[in-house]
Structures are given as C-alpha cells and as structure tokens.
Design a protein around this motif. Sequence first.
Motif, PDB file in Angstrom:
ATOM      1  N   GLN A 105       0.820  -1.209   0.000  1.00 32.54           N
ATOM      2  CA  GLN A 105       0.000   0.000   0.000  1.00 32.54           C
ATOM      3  C   GLN A 105       0.855   1.261   0.000  1.00 32.54           C
ATOM      4  OE1 GLN A 105      -2.615  -0.300   3.367  1.00 32.54           O
ATOM      5  NE2 GLN A 105      -3.603  -2.154   2.624  1.00 32.54           N
ATOM      6  N   VAL A 106       1.924   1.234   0.776  1.00 33.33           N
ATOM      7  CA  VAL A 106       2.819   2.393   0.827  1.00 33.33           C
ATOM      8  C   VAL A 106       3.418   2.662  -0.544  1.00 33.33           C
ATOM      9  CG1 VAL A 106       4.972   3.320   1.774  1.00 33.33           C
ATOM     10  CG2 VAL A 106       3.393   2.080   3.266  1.00 33.33           C
ATOM     11  N   LEU A 107       3.907   1.608  -1.199  1.00 33.86           N
ATOM     12  CA  LEU A 107       4.563   1.777  -2.490  1.00 33.86           C
ATOM     13  C   LEU A 107       3.581   2.205  -3.571  1.00 33.86           C
ATOM     14  CD1 LEU A 107       7.017  -1.253  -2.403  1.00 33.86           C
ATOM     15  CD2 LEU A 107       7.484   1.139  -1.886  1.00 33.86           C
ATOM     16  N   GLN A 108       2.358   1.727  -3.487  1.00 35.76           N
ATOM     17  CA  GLN A 108       1.354   2.126  -4.479  1.00 35.76           C
ATOM     18  C   GLN A 108       0.923   3.572  -4.303  1.00 35.76           C
ATOM     19  OE1 GLN A 108      -1.776  -0.776  -4.093  1.00 35.76           O
ATOM     20  NE2 GLN A 108      -0.461  -2.467  -4.738  1.00 35.76           N
ATOM     21  N   ALA A 109       0.800   4.010  -3.057  1.00 33.89           N
ATOM     22  CA  ALA A 109       0.334   5.377  -2.791  1.00 33.89           C
ATOM     23  C   ALA A 109       1.470   6.392  -2.825  1.00 33.89           C
ATOM     24  CB  ALA A 109      -0.364   5.429  -1.431  1.00 33.89           C
ATOM     25  N   GLY A 110       2.700   5.934  -2.619  1.00 30.34           N
ATOM     26  CA  GLY A 110       3.823   6.868  -2.545  1.00 30.34           C
ATOM     27  C   GLY A 110       3.694   7.749  -1.313  1.00 30.34           C
ATOM     28  N   THR A 111       4.170   8.990  -1.423  1.00 27.63           N
ATOM     29  CA  THR A 111       4.141   9.888  -0.264  1.00 27.63           C
ATOM     30  C   THR A 111       2.729  10.340   0.105  1.00 27.63           C
ATOM     31  OG1 THR A 111       4.667  11.727  -1.751  1.00 27.63           O
ATOM     32  CG2 THR A 111       6.496  10.749  -0.517  1.00 27.63           C
ATOM     33  N   ASP A 112       1.727   9.928  -0.689  1.00 28.01           N
ATOM     34  CA  ASP A 112       0.333  10.186  -0.301  1.00 28.01           C
ATOM     35  C   ASP A 112      -0.176   9.147   0.693  1.00 28.01           C
ATOM     36  OD1 ASP A 112      -0.050  12.499  -1.737  1.00 28.01           O
ATOM     37  OD2 ASP A 112      -0.774  11.470  -3.526  1.00 28.01           O
ATOM     38  N   PHE A 113       0.608   8.098   0.936  1.00 25.79           N
ATOM     39  CA  PHE A 113       0.198   7.121   1.943  1.00 25.79           C
ATOM     40  C   PHE A 113       0.040   7.832   3.286  1.00 25.79           C
ATOM     41  CE2 PHE A 113       1.262   4.079   5.360  1.00 25.79           C
ATOM     42  CZ  PHE A 113       0.271   3.140   5.133  1.00 25.79           C
ATOM     43  N   GLY A 114      -1.085   7.615   3.921  1.00 26.11           N
ATOM     44  CA  GLY A 114      -1.355   8.276   5.193  1.00 26.11           C
ATOM     45  C   GLY A 114      -2.160   9.550   5.071  1.00 26.11           C
ATOM     46  N   ARG A 115      -2.296  10.063   3.838  1.00 30.46           N
ATOM     47  CA  ARG A 115      -3.170  11.241   3.674  1.00 30.46           C
ATOM     48  C   ARG A 115      -4.573  10.871   4.137  1.00 30.46           C
ATOM     49  NH1 ARG A 115      -1.914  15.956   1.328  1.00 30.46           N
ATOM     50  NH2 ARG A 115       0.099  16.076   0.258  1.00 30.46           N
ATOM     51  N   SER A 116      -5.242  11.841   4.732  1.00 35.04           N
ATOM     52  CA  SER A 116      -6.532  11.550   5.351  1.00 35.04           C
ATOM     53  C   SER A 116      -7.608  12.505   4.845  1.00 35.04           C
ATOM     54  CB  SER A 116      -6.399  11.682   6.880  1.00 35.04           C
ATOM     55  OG  SER A 116      -7.652  11.626   7.509  1.00 35.04           O
TER      56      SER A 116
END
Length: 581
Positions: A105-116
């Motif tokens: 999930q982290v790699l797919q989302a990139g630095t948007d991982f964790g955006r809420s």
Amino acid sequence: MNLFADIRTLVLESLTTMVAEGALPGGLDFANVTVEPPRDAAHGDMATNAAMVLAKPAGMKPRDIAEALAGRLAQDPRLTSAEVAGPGFLNLRLAPSLWQGVVGQVLQAGTDFGRSEMGRGRRVNVEYVSANPTGPLHVGHTRGAVFGDALASLLDFAGHDVTREYYINDGGAQVDVLARSVYLRYLEALGREVAFEDGTYPGDYLIPVGEAVARDKGDAWVDQPESVWLEELRDLSTDAMMGLIREDLAALGVKMDVFFSEKSLYGTGLIEAAIEDLRGKDLIYRGVLEPPKGKTPEDWEPREQTLFRSTAHGDDVDRPIMKSDGGWTYFAPDIAYHFNKVSRGFDALIDVFGADHGGYVKRMKAAVSALSDGRVPLDIKLTQLVRLFKNGAPFKMSKRAGNFVTLRDVVDRVGPDVTRFVMLTRKNDAPLDFDFDKVLEQSRENPVFYVQYAHARVMSVLRRAAEAGIVADEATLAGADLELLDHEAELAVAKKLAEWPRLVETAARSNEPHRVAFYLYELAGDFHALWNRGNDVPALRFIQEGEVAASQAKMALARAVSVVISAGLGILGVTPAQEMR
C-alpha cells in the motif's frame, strides 16, 4: 489504507451484531471505542478498549463483554487471535499478510500514503510568527515559525483547507519607535552624531535603511520636527522590515498565504463593526472592574470603562476595549482582526503565540466564541523559549540585532533542515534546548541525523541494487512477493509503517506536529535495528546474492520506509537526505 481504522470498523460491526442479537443492550454509544497499538508490544498487535468503555452504560462486567466480543472477532480471517486480559482489555493479533500488505500500500500510494480525509475540506486559518515589524526574526520567532508551518502542513495532509497567515502589528506605538530609530540612522548616514535613547532600536540592521533614506531625501529631513517625516518614515521603515522578515522566512522555507495589516483596521470602520456586533449581543457595557490580583483598594483607582463581557464566554474577568481618552485598547483591534477571520468563513482558527502571551488566551477565545456565536473554535498554541547551547554551555552569538540572536544566525550556522527538525523535537509548550554541536552530531542521540541516516541508507541499498543488476524501480517493488517478509524484525518495521495513517490523524486532531518527528525517530529506530540484525543474520540483508525475488521483497520494505520518512519530513518542511556526508 488505515489498518487501525479497518480493524476498528470490524470491532464496531461486531458490537452492532451483538446488540442485534441481544448480547448487548441497545442505545449504546460506540464513539469512544478505540483500536490502537498496545503499550507493550508483547501483548499483541492492537488493543481495543470496547469492553471497558461500554461496561457501565451496558450494566455488564467488562470481562463478560470482552469475552463475547473476542469470540466474534476471532472468526475473522484477518485476526489470528483475540485475547482477553485483566478486567476486560482485549488484545488482538493480526495475520502476517495484513502487515505485508501495508508495504504494498505504501509503495502504491507513494508519499500520499497516510493522507486523510479527516479534515474533509474544513477551512482552517493558522496564524503564526506575527512578529512586530521592528527588526529581523529572533530565535524565539524561529520556533513559532517552524511549529506553525509544520502544523499547517500537517492539517493539509489530513484533508483540511489551510490558510497560512501573518498578522503585521503595524498599528501600534512600536512602529513610531521604529521610525524614530531609522531617523537616527538617517542622520548617522549624513555624518551626524546620534545616541539611541528612549527605547529606540540600536540594531545594525537599520543602517542600510537609514542609508537608503539619506540617498533618497538628502538633508531634507535634517533638524525637521516629527510632523514632517514620521508618517512617511513609519511606512517606509515597516516595508523595509517586512522585506527583511520575508527574507528570514524564506531562508527557513516558510511561505505565507496572507499578510494582514493591523493598520488596515484603523479608520476603515472594521474595529467599530466588530464592537457593534458584540454590542448587539449585549456583550458591551459601561462598568467598573475589580482591582487586579495583588492590588488593594488603596493603590487601585476604580473608574468606569467600556468593557467586553468576556466572562459570558469563559474568561475570568471582563476586558476593557476603550481607553479613558476614547481610544481603543490593544485588545479592540485584535477583536476586529478575529472578527475579520470569522467573516471570511473559516471553520476553525489557530493562533501560535509566544510563551509571554499566556494571559491572552482566555480573552481571545472568549472574543472568537462571542463573534462566531460559538460556531468557530479557536485553539491557541503557546511556544516556549529556546535556550541556545554550545558544548553543553549557554551560548551567545554576535547580535546583529542589537539585543537578540536572529533566525538567520541559527539557519546560517546549521541549515534550515536541521533548524526545523530540532525545533519540533519537543512539544510546543515545553522549553527547548538547542545545542549547536549536538544538532550536527552523527549519533543516535541526534534525532535529525538518525532519521536522515535511515533515509540515506535506503537510497544506498537502491544504488547497490542497480549496480548488482537487480531491478528495483517503483512498479517492480510494488509487485514484489511480500509474503517473503516473514521474519519478526521485518514485520516489526511493517507494523510501524501501518501506524503512520493513524499517527497523522491523531497529530492533526490535537494540533501537535511534534508527534510526526517522534514517529519518524521511532520508525528510523526500527529500520536501523533491522539493518543491524542483518550483520548477524545474513537472511535479513536487503540484497540477497542470487535471490532476486527475496532481494526485491526486502528492498520493497526498505523503500516503503523511505517513502513514509519522506512524507513525514515533507510535513516538517525538511528535505530527505539522499546520502550522508
């Protein structure tokens, strides 16, 4: 993308089913049910307080609720166990595939991982710095600037629509003092002997301003009364100082969306409009205040004043808004300024003040509550002092400002990235020690280095992979066989990655960006621990000779760490290190 939120949803669904089946009474409020990491990792992967918070309203023993809930949760394939502990705590263990999936999930989302979407576009105004335009920013302003800027970025990352704002205090007497100080530098530039008295500002930063005035005006203002030059020189000096402040902010990487002038409130009817709004709510009256604390009737002269009934909105005492000569108190334009903010349609306001504004909190909150009819919350964050050290001893640098250490002194010595990160290694309301040697030290005790080193290590692994001919681009790593990440040390890193979305929301909800810095330090620690274990356990090394699939899985984990570190540093306004020098 938030595994903790997903498991909380599972818990709530199970509780709802228990209500439908009669195992729990109806009408229970599940709002305070949480799912979070346990204090002791040995107890499990996650823990829920469901039984503890529902026991009293349900009229049941918490352990009875916990055991019934555990039986239901254990049926879900995502959980390997649900164990009741103590009086009713419920510890959960998740299947390894969930933690492995977080890496993907982290790699797919990139630095948007964790955006809420927690903020859901709510408009938030964050006012910070707002230093008097009388000179360059000092080290105390630096902390407020970094804190406010990181908080604004955090709220944006959590889905809010954020406006960064600077309030220019250019309507008070301090600007007249600035103009008089520049006038002295003007005379000095023309060869006159001058003396800085009566509280004027002696800093060298005013020398070029005085020289510029001398070039422009020649001797036209020499020996002239203030009525000739004060107003023009006040505007010119303020503009010069704001130019200096903007340069300081740029050196720190801080950009404002709005610069709001206090002066624009005067003579425009804006102050009067704000006071009339309060008067229409029966919150303005003529009255006499009690003597302040420490005063006695003998040394206190009671007098009738125009007052704001701030006690109606939570303040300790009512506050004067008009002086005896009919002029406004300093509080009146601040009321008008916040009335302007409310009128601009913000859903929430945040003010970042220095520690010396503690006595101002309740009155300002009362004013915003009154102006918005309780609709718009105001959170005031106080930033405590910064104490400078070198080699463990108090340190004072050259003071170009005349009487304080400037922001540029600090940034020029250690750089903006180090300055920003260190300013966020303590909660805003705790004093902060800034040691110029320690912040550049390459050790675990230096959180800046420790986090940056983790990111740089990942970059070095990717470079080594390329040299070894192993494909390690983003798409390939995102599709790696993550089931190969089965060692407890690897899963520990994946579990820490899974906490990032939850951490973002927790930090944004409490307006505490220092939590991001703390999390990054912990994530870096888990990554370094995995790296070091690879020295003793070859199977944990990120590049496995002759094993491409295993290497790509391990590099996927490392790359996910760097992605989250990069996202977190982005919130803090720090550039991730590609290599350590």
